[in-house]
Write a protein that holds these residues in place. Sequence first.
Motif, PDB file in Angstrom:
ATOM      1  N   VAL A 136      -5.423  17.540 -13.424  1.00 41.16           N
ATOM      2  CA  VAL A 136      -5.186  16.858 -14.701  1.00 41.16           C
ATOM      3  C   VAL A 136      -5.818  17.629 -15.860  1.00 41.16           C
ATOM      4  O   VAL A 136      -5.191  17.837 -16.900  1.00 41.16           O
ATOM      5  CB  VAL A 136      -5.711  15.404 -14.649  1.00 41.16           C
ATOM      6  CG1 VAL A 136      -5.677  14.753 -16.014  1.00 41.16           C
ATOM      7  CG2 VAL A 136      -4.905  14.588 -13.646  1.00 41.16           C
ATOM      8  N   ALA A 137      -7.044  18.090 -15.689  1.00 47.43           N
ATOM      9  CA  ALA A 137      -7.718  18.841 -16.753  1.00 47.43           C
ATOM     10  C   ALA A 137      -7.008  20.165 -17.017  1.00 47.43           C
ATOM     11  O   ALA A 137      -6.863  20.580 -18.175  1.00 47.43           O
ATOM     12  CB  ALA A 137      -9.180  19.083 -16.386  1.00 47.43           C
ATOM     13  N   PHE A 138      -6.556  20.824 -15.968  1.00 40.70           N
ATOM     14  CA  PHE A 138      -5.833  22.089 -16.112  1.00 40.70           C
ATOM     15  C   PHE A 138      -4.539  21.871 -16.879  1.00 40.70           C
ATOM     16  O   PHE A 138      -4.231  22.598 -17.832  1.00 40.70           O
ATOM     17  CB  PHE A 138      -5.546  22.680 -14.727  1.00 40.70           C
ATOM     18  CG  PHE A 138      -4.898  24.035 -14.760  1.00 40.70           C
ATOM     19  CD1 PHE A 138      -5.676  25.184 -14.867  1.00 40.70           C
ATOM     20  CD2 PHE A 138      -3.523  24.161 -14.670  1.00 40.70           C
ATOM     21  CE1 PHE A 138      -5.079  26.437 -14.895  1.00 40.70           C
ATOM     22  CE2 PHE A 138      -2.913  25.410 -14.702  1.00 40.70           C
ATOM     23  CZ  PHE A 138      -3.698  26.556 -14.816  1.00 40.70           C
ATOM     24  N   LEU A 139      -3.781  20.861 -16.486  1.00 39.33           N
ATOM     25  CA  LEU A 139      -2.518  20.549 -17.153  1.00 39.33           C
ATOM     26  C   LEU A 139      -2.754  20.210 -18.618  1.00 39.33           C
ATOM     27  O   LEU A 139      -2.017  20.654 -19.506  1.00 39.33           O
ATOM     28  CB  LEU A 139      -1.812  19.398 -16.431  1.00 39.33           C
ATOM     29  CG  LEU A 139      -0.457  18.965 -16.979  1.00 39.33           C
ATOM     30  CD1 LEU A 139       0.530  20.130 -16.992  1.00 39.33           C
ATOM     31  CD2 LEU A 139       0.087  17.802 -16.147  1.00 39.33           C
ATOM     32  N   ILE A 153      -2.310  21.390 -24.389  1.00 40.43           N
ATOM     33  CA  ILE A 153      -2.971  21.472 -25.687  1.00 40.43           C
ATOM     34  C   ILE A 153      -2.938  22.910 -26.219  1.00 40.43           C
ATOM     35  O   ILE A 153      -2.768  23.142 -27.416  1.00 40.43           O
ATOM     36  CB  ILE A 153      -4.413  20.921 -25.623  1.00 40.43           C
ATOM     37  CG1 ILE A 153      -4.415  19.430 -25.240  1.00 40.43           C
ATOM     38  CG2 ILE A 153      -5.163  21.160 -26.928  1.00 40.43           C
ATOM     39  CD1 ILE A 153      -3.658  18.506 -26.174  1.00 40.43           C
ATOM     40  N   GLY A 154      -3.072  23.876 -25.338  1.00 38.94           N
ATOM     41  CA  GLY A 154      -2.975  25.284 -25.750  1.00 38.94           C
ATOM     42  C   GLY A 154      -1.617  25.594 -26.352  1.00 38.94           C
ATOM     43  O   GLY A 154      -1.513  26.282 -27.377  1.00 38.94           O
ATOM     44  N   HIS A 155      -0.563  25.090 -25.712  1.00 40.26           N
ATOM     45  CA  HIS A 155       0.785  25.303 -26.248  1.00 40.26           C
ATOM     46  C   HIS A 155       0.953  24.561 -27.577  1.00 40.26           C
ATOM     47  O   HIS A 155       1.562  25.077 -28.517  1.00 40.26           O
ATOM     48  CB  HIS A 155       1.846  24.864 -25.237  1.00 40.26           C
ATOM     49  CG  HIS A 155       3.229  25.249 -25.625  1.00 40.26           C
ATOM     50  ND1 HIS A 155       3.665  26.551 -25.606  1.00 40.26           N
ATOM     51  CD2 HIS A 155       4.268  24.509 -26.077  1.00 40.26           C
ATOM     52  CE1 HIS A 155       4.919  26.597 -26.026  1.00 40.26           C
ATOM     53  NE2 HIS A 155       5.308  25.369 -26.319  1.00 40.26           N
ATOM     54  N   LEU A 206       0.248  26.229 -35.159  1.00 39.78           N
ATOM     55  CA  LEU A 206       0.081  27.430 -35.971  1.00 39.78           C
ATOM     56  C   LEU A 206       1.392  27.843 -36.636  1.00 39.78           C
ATOM     57  O   LEU A 206       1.402  28.315 -37.764  1.00 39.78           O
ATOM     58  CB  LEU A 206      -0.450  28.590 -35.127  1.00 39.78           C
ATOM     59  CG  LEU A 206      -1.928  28.572 -34.818  1.00 39.78           C
ATOM     60  CD1 LEU A 206      -2.278  29.660 -33.814  1.00 39.78           C
ATOM     61  CD2 LEU A 206      -2.755  28.736 -36.077  1.00 39.78           C
ATOM     62  N   GLU A 207       2.494  27.667 -35.920  1.00 36.77           N
ATOM     63  CA  GLU A 207       3.800  28.014 -36.483  1.00 36.77           C
ATOM     64  C   GLU A 207       4.138  27.102 -37.656  1.00 36.77           C
ATOM     65  O   GLU A 207       4.799  27.522 -38.594  1.00 36.77           O
ATOM     66  CB  GLU A 207       4.885  27.924 -35.416  1.00 36.77           C
ATOM     67  CG  GLU A 207       4.782  28.988 -34.348  1.00 36.77           C
ATOM     68  CD  GLU A 207       5.789  28.803 -33.231  1.00 36.77           C
ATOM     69  OE1 GLU A 207       6.669  27.914 -33.335  1.00 36.77           O
ATOM     70  OE2 GLU A 207       5.687  29.539 -32.240  1.00 36.77           O
ATOM     71  N   GLY A 208       3.707  25.838 -37.576  1.00 39.18           N
ATOM     72  CA  GLY A 208       3.899  24.899 -38.673  1.00 39.18           C
ATOM     73  C   GLY A 208       5.337  24.493 -38.930  1.00 39.18           C
ATOM     74  O   GLY A 208       5.665  24.034 -40.018  1.00 39.18           O
ATOM     75  N   LEU A 235     -10.612  18.413 -26.453  1.00 39.62           N
ATOM     76  CA  LEU A 235     -10.605  19.835 -26.125  1.00 39.62           C
ATOM     77  C   LEU A 235     -10.921  20.741 -27.317  1.00 39.62           C
ATOM     78  O   LEU A 235     -11.545  21.787 -27.154  1.00 39.62           O
ATOM     79  CB  LEU A 235      -9.253  20.239 -25.531  1.00 39.62           C
ATOM     80  CG  LEU A 235      -8.990  19.752 -24.112  1.00 39.62           C
ATOM     81  CD1 LEU A 235      -7.572  20.069 -23.682  1.00 39.62           C
ATOM     82  CD2 LEU A 235      -9.972  20.381 -23.138  1.00 39.62           C
ATOM     83  N   LYS A 236     -10.487  20.359 -28.502  1.00 38.57           N
ATOM     84  CA  LYS A 236     -10.627  21.236 -29.663  1.00 38.57           C
ATOM     85  C   LYS A 236     -11.684  20.775 -30.663  1.00 38.57           C
ATOM     86  O   LYS A 236     -12.020  21.501 -31.594  1.00 38.57           O
ATOM     87  CB  LYS A 236      -9.276  21.380 -30.395  1.00 38.57           C
ATOM     88  CG  LYS A 236      -8.210  22.042 -29.551  1.00 38.57           C
ATOM     89  CD  LYS A 236      -8.616  23.447 -29.215  1.00 38.57           C
ATOM     90  CE  LYS A 236      -7.634  24.130 -28.311  1.00 38.57           C
ATOM     91  NZ  LYS A 236      -8.091  25.458 -27.916  1.00 38.57           N
ATOM     92  N   GLY A 237     -12.194  19.562 -30.486  1.00 39.27           N
ATOM     93  CA  GLY A 237     -13.230  19.073 -31.382  1.00 39.27           C
ATOM     94  C   GLY A 237     -12.718  18.648 -32.743  1.00 39.27           C
ATOM     95  O   GLY A 237     -13.511  18.490 -33.675  1.00 39.27           O
ATOM     96  N   MET A 238     -11.415  18.512 -32.864  1.00 42.52           N
ATOM     97  CA  MET A 238     -10.805  18.081 -34.126  1.00 42.52           C
ATOM     98  C   MET A 238      -9.412  17.529 -33.819  1.00 42.52           C
ATOM     99  O   MET A 238      -8.878  17.752 -32.735  1.00 42.52           O
ATOM    100  CB  MET A 238     -10.716  19.248 -35.111  1.00 42.52           C
ATOM    101  CG  MET A 238      -9.854  20.404 -34.640  1.00 42.52           C
ATOM    102  SD  MET A 238      -9.871  21.827 -35.756  1.00 42.52           S
ATOM    103  CE  MET A 238     -11.392  22.611 -35.278  1.00 42.52           C
ATOM    104  N   THR A 239      -8.848  16.838 -34.769  1.00 44.80           N
ATOM    105  CA  THR A 239      -7.502  16.293 -34.585  1.00 44.80           C
ATOM    106  C   THR A 239      -6.466  17.401 -34.754  1.00 44.80           C
ATOM    107  O   THR A 239      -6.779  18.464 -35.324  1.00 44.80           O
ATOM    108  CB  THR A 239      -7.215  15.182 -35.618  1.00 44.80           C
ATOM    109  OG1 THR A 239      -7.174  15.790 -36.913  1.00 44.80           O
ATOM    110  CG2 THR A 239      -8.245  14.073 -35.556  1.00 44.80           C
TER     111      THR A 239
END
Length: 152
Positions: free
Chosen positions: A89-92, A97-99, A105-107, A133-137
Amino acid sequence: MGEQDNAGRLLTMLTIMRRLSQSEYHPLAGREYGLEAKGASSEQVDAILLYIHDHFHEELRMATLAENNGMTPSTFSRFFKHATGDTFVAFLRRIRIGHACRLLLEGKQSIADICFEVGYNNLSNFNRHFRELKGMTPRQYQQKTADLVPKE
């Protein structure tokens, strides 16, 4: 060593280390021992990880992956944790979230659209996992990284 002063302990430790470095040794087990003992191979790990990377946006269930790989869910869980250092679950979650970060970033899409595209079916879960995971929304991430992306 317990009765020696600091310098004596250091000297004794260095002497032991020197003797060990000059000794012949035979490993009791190789790095792959844990996987080999469970009947897994690097090809099997690679195939599972490739499948997850190719299908992360779909509904993935550990029980289904376990069955497809001839394992019980608990065996698959241990196998996956050993192979990746993370739970399924954490890996998925990290993959999704990485994707999402790349898409943010593309916006070109709304946060809600990105949420569904990366495999979440609930915006509040997406926001919560993103923040963990990222510490922000996602919105804060998008605003913070907006200056990093070159304008076309």
